[in-house]
Design a protein around this motif. Sequence first.
Motif, PDB file in Angstrom:
ATOM      1  N   GLU A  65      28.480  48.705  42.966  1.00  0.00           N
ATOM      2  CA  GLU A  65      28.930  49.176  41.666  1.00  0.00           C
ATOM      3  C   GLU A  65      27.832  50.030  41.041  1.00  0.00           C
ATOM      4  O   GLU A  65      26.814  49.522  40.583  1.00  0.00           O
ATOM      5  CB  GLU A  65      29.269  47.971  40.779  1.00  0.00           C
ATOM      6  CG  GLU A  65      29.523  48.279  39.314  1.00  0.00           C
ATOM      7  CD  GLU A  65      30.622  49.297  39.080  1.00  0.00           C
ATOM      8  OE1 GLU A  65      30.287  50.489  39.002  1.00  0.00           O
ATOM      9  OE2 GLU A  65      31.796  48.889  38.975  1.00  0.00           O
ATOM     10  N   ASP A 104      39.511  48.202  29.648  1.00  0.00           N
ATOM     11  CA  ASP A 104      40.005  48.083  31.012  1.00  0.00           C
ATOM     12  C   ASP A 104      41.064  47.012  31.060  1.00  0.00           C
ATOM     13  O   ASP A 104      41.713  46.737  30.068  1.00  0.00           O
ATOM     14  CB  ASP A 104      38.837  47.801  31.972  1.00  0.00           C
ATOM     15  CG  ASP A 104      39.090  48.372  33.349  1.00  0.00           C
ATOM     16  OD1 ASP A 104      40.256  48.494  33.733  1.00  0.00           O
ATOM     17  OD2 ASP A 104      38.115  48.677  34.035  1.00  0.00           O
ATOM     18  N   ASP A 106      41.397  43.465  31.776  1.00  0.00           N
ATOM     19  CA  ASP A 106      41.515  42.087  31.325  1.00  0.00           C
ATOM     20  C   ASP A 106      41.095  41.935  29.870  1.00  0.00           C
ATOM     21  O   ASP A 106      40.808  42.902  29.187  1.00  0.00           O
ATOM     22  CB  ASP A 106      40.721  41.142  32.232  1.00  0.00           C
ATOM     23  CG  ASP A 106      39.229  41.370  32.128  1.00  0.00           C
ATOM     24  OD1 ASP A 106      38.852  42.508  31.822  1.00  0.00           O
ATOM     25  OD2 ASP A 106      38.466  40.433  32.348  1.00  0.00           O
ATOM     26  N   GLU A 109      37.715  43.455  28.798  1.00  0.00           N
ATOM     27  CA  GLU A 109      37.669  44.893  28.968  1.00  0.00           C
ATOM     28  C   GLU A 109      38.642  45.619  28.051  1.00  0.00           C
ATOM     29  O   GLU A 109      38.559  46.827  27.876  1.00  0.00           O
ATOM     30  CB  GLU A 109      37.922  45.253  30.434  1.00  0.00           C
ATOM     31  CG  GLU A 109      36.774  44.787  31.328  1.00  0.00           C
ATOM     32  CD  GLU A 109      37.054  44.974  32.803  1.00  0.00           C
ATOM     33  OE1 GLU A 109      38.155  45.436  33.133  1.00  0.00           O
ATOM     34  OE2 GLU A 109      36.182  44.654  33.600  1.00  0.00           O
ATOM     35  N   ARG A 138      30.906  44.448  29.063  1.00  0.00           N
ATOM     36  CA  ARG A 138      32.273  44.512  29.543  1.00  0.00           C
ATOM     37  C   ARG A 138      33.087  45.560  28.806  1.00  0.00           C
ATOM     38  O   ARG A 138      33.902  46.254  29.417  1.00  0.00           O
ATOM     39  CB  ARG A 138      32.931  43.137  29.449  1.00  0.00           C
ATOM     40  CG  ARG A 138      32.156  42.055  30.219  1.00  0.00           C
ATOM     41  CD  ARG A 138      33.041  40.957  30.719  1.00  0.00           C
ATOM     42  NE  ARG A 138      33.957  41.443  31.728  1.00  0.00           N
ATOM     43  CZ  ARG A 138      35.022  40.778  32.152  1.00  0.00           C
ATOM     44  NH1 ARG A 138      35.312  39.602  31.620  1.00  0.00           N
ATOM     45  NH2 ARG A 138      35.807  41.265  33.077  1.00  0.00           N
ATOM     46  N   LEU A 143      32.050  47.002  32.814  1.00  0.00           N
ATOM     47  CA  LEU A 143      31.783  46.253  34.044  1.00  0.00           C
ATOM     48  C   LEU A 143      32.721  45.059  34.154  1.00  0.00           C
ATOM     49  O   LEU A 143      33.115  44.466  33.146  1.00  0.00           O
ATOM     50  CB  LEU A 143      30.343  45.757  34.061  1.00  0.00           C
ATOM     51  CG  LEU A 143      29.234  46.802  34.036  1.00  0.00           C
ATOM     52  CD1 LEU A 143      27.874  46.110  34.107  1.00  0.00           C
ATOM     53  CD2 LEU A 143      29.385  47.810  35.166  1.00  0.00           C
ATOM     54  N   ASP A 144      33.047  44.686  35.392  1.00  0.00           N
ATOM     55  CA  ASP A 144      33.763  43.427  35.576  1.00  0.00           C
ATOM     56  C   ASP A 144      32.764  42.283  35.459  1.00  0.00           C
ATOM     57  O   ASP A 144      31.552  42.490  35.347  1.00  0.00           O
ATOM     58  CB  ASP A 144      34.504  43.400  36.917  1.00  0.00           C
ATOM     59  CG  ASP A 144      33.586  43.603  38.120  1.00  0.00           C
ATOM     60  OD1 ASP A 144      32.390  43.245  38.042  1.00  0.00           O
ATOM     61  OD2 ASP A 144      34.070  44.115  39.143  1.00  0.00           O
ATOM     62  N   ALA A 145      33.279  41.045  35.457  1.00  0.00           N
ATOM     63  CA  ALA A 145      32.416  39.894  35.223  1.00  0.00           C
ATOM     64  C   ALA A 145      31.362  39.740  36.323  1.00  0.00           C
ATOM     65  O   ALA A 145      30.223  39.352  36.049  1.00  0.00           O
ATOM     66  CB  ALA A 145      33.259  38.627  35.114  1.00  0.00           C
ATOM     67  N   GLU A 146      31.746  40.029  37.574  1.00  0.00           N
ATOM     68  CA  GLU A 146      30.795  39.891  38.676  1.00  0.00           C
ATOM     69  C   GLU A 146      29.628  40.866  38.511  1.00  0.00           C
ATOM     70  O   GLU A 146      28.458  40.494  38.677  1.00  0.00           O
ATOM     71  CB  GLU A 146      31.496  40.127  40.010  1.00  0.00           C
ATOM     72  CG  GLU A 146      32.432  39.005  40.428  1.00  0.00           C
ATOM     73  CD  GLU A 146      33.745  38.985  39.643  1.00  0.00           C
ATOM     74  OE1 GLU A 146      34.439  37.954  39.691  1.00  0.00           O
ATOM     75  OE2 GLU A 146      34.064  39.995  38.963  1.00  0.00           O
ATOM     76  N   SER A 147      29.941  42.132  38.191  1.00  0.00           N
ATOM     77  CA  SER A 147      28.894  43.138  38.028  1.00  0.00           C
ATOM     78  C   SER A 147      28.037  42.836  36.810  1.00  0.00           C
ATOM     79  O   SER A 147      26.808  42.954  36.855  1.00  0.00           O
ATOM     80  CB  SER A 147      29.527  44.533  37.898  1.00  0.00           C
ATOM     81  OG  SER A 147      30.233  44.872  39.081  1.00  0.00           O
ATOM     82  N   PRO A 156      29.280  34.903  37.125  1.00  0.00           N
ATOM     83  CA  PRO A 156      30.426  35.605  36.539  1.00  0.00           C
ATOM     84  C   PRO A 156      31.201  34.754  35.546  1.00  0.00           C
ATOM     85  O   PRO A 156      31.635  35.246  34.497  1.00  0.00           O
ATOM     86  CB  PRO A 156      31.276  35.964  37.761  1.00  0.00           C
ATOM     87  CG  PRO A 156      30.315  36.054  38.887  1.00  0.00           C
ATOM     88  CD  PRO A 156      29.275  35.002  38.603  1.00  0.00           C
ATOM     89  N   ARG A 160      32.142  35.647  31.717  1.00  0.00           N
ATOM     90  CA  ARG A 160      33.510  35.610  31.182  1.00  0.00           C
ATOM     91  C   ARG A 160      33.578  34.715  29.944  1.00  0.00           C
ATOM     92  O   ARG A 160      34.203  35.066  28.950  1.00  0.00           O
ATOM     93  CB  ARG A 160      34.484  35.095  32.241  1.00  0.00           C
ATOM     94  CG  ARG A 160      34.718  36.026  33.412  1.00  0.00           C
ATOM     95  CD  ARG A 160      35.887  35.530  34.260  1.00  0.00           C
ATOM     96  NE  ARG A 160      36.002  36.290  35.486  1.00  0.00           N
ATOM     97  CZ  ARG A 160      35.479  35.921  36.644  1.00  0.00           C
ATOM     98  NH1 ARG A 160      34.792  34.775  36.729  1.00  0.00           N
ATOM     99  NH2 ARG A 160      35.620  36.659  37.715  1.00  0.00           N
TER     100      ARG A 160
END
Length: 208
Positions: A65, A104, A106, A109, A138, A143-147, A156, A160
């Motif tokens: 990422e 984004d 979710d 996001e 976010r 970014l997603d939670a993992e990133s 993650p 969240r």
Amino acid sequence: MPGELTEAVAAAQAGDEESFRFLYRTLQPGLLRYLTALVGADAEDVASETWLQISRDLPRFTGGEFRAWTVTIARNRAMDHLRRQRRRPSLPVPVQALSDLAGDADTAERAGETIGTESALALIAALPPREAEAVLLRAVIGLDAESAGRVLGRRPGAVRTAAHRGLRRLAALLDRQGVAQPAGDEDRETPPRPRPAPHAARTEPADG
């Protein structure tokens, strides 16, 4: 955008200056808003240091990422700056620097769609720092939670949870300002889109 960004990264690594300018134009607004939240008025200087390191280290980027990689560099530069200044990050979020947040898929996001007005953005400064940074990573960076977890050195699930709690607190703060929930949205977990209102004082956080 992810595919276009990946192509631009590969071209920039091969020395294409226009592709590097594309990366800068695409990522700089979010990085600058994020850095403003961390270091306030020094964000431009830290962003310049960040891009100098990005340009220097780009040939060694091996995939993953790219936004997370750049924001990790930005965060490290911000922490170095704060250590030099012998002060701690206080998330002094100026409203002007946080307009037009990205959104984004979710709940976290989508924060850009639900906290996009000046009065709501100013309330980010009232959040606990861990929650505020999770919301910023976010919603601002996208970014997603993992990133985001890799950037912050947290799991993650913890990211969240922090982002969700931050949004819950924002919703509670907005509710205490007297902002009515839109009809039909009673079950939404994201804060409602508020009407312009004066900057709110720090309040007790909502349960969550």
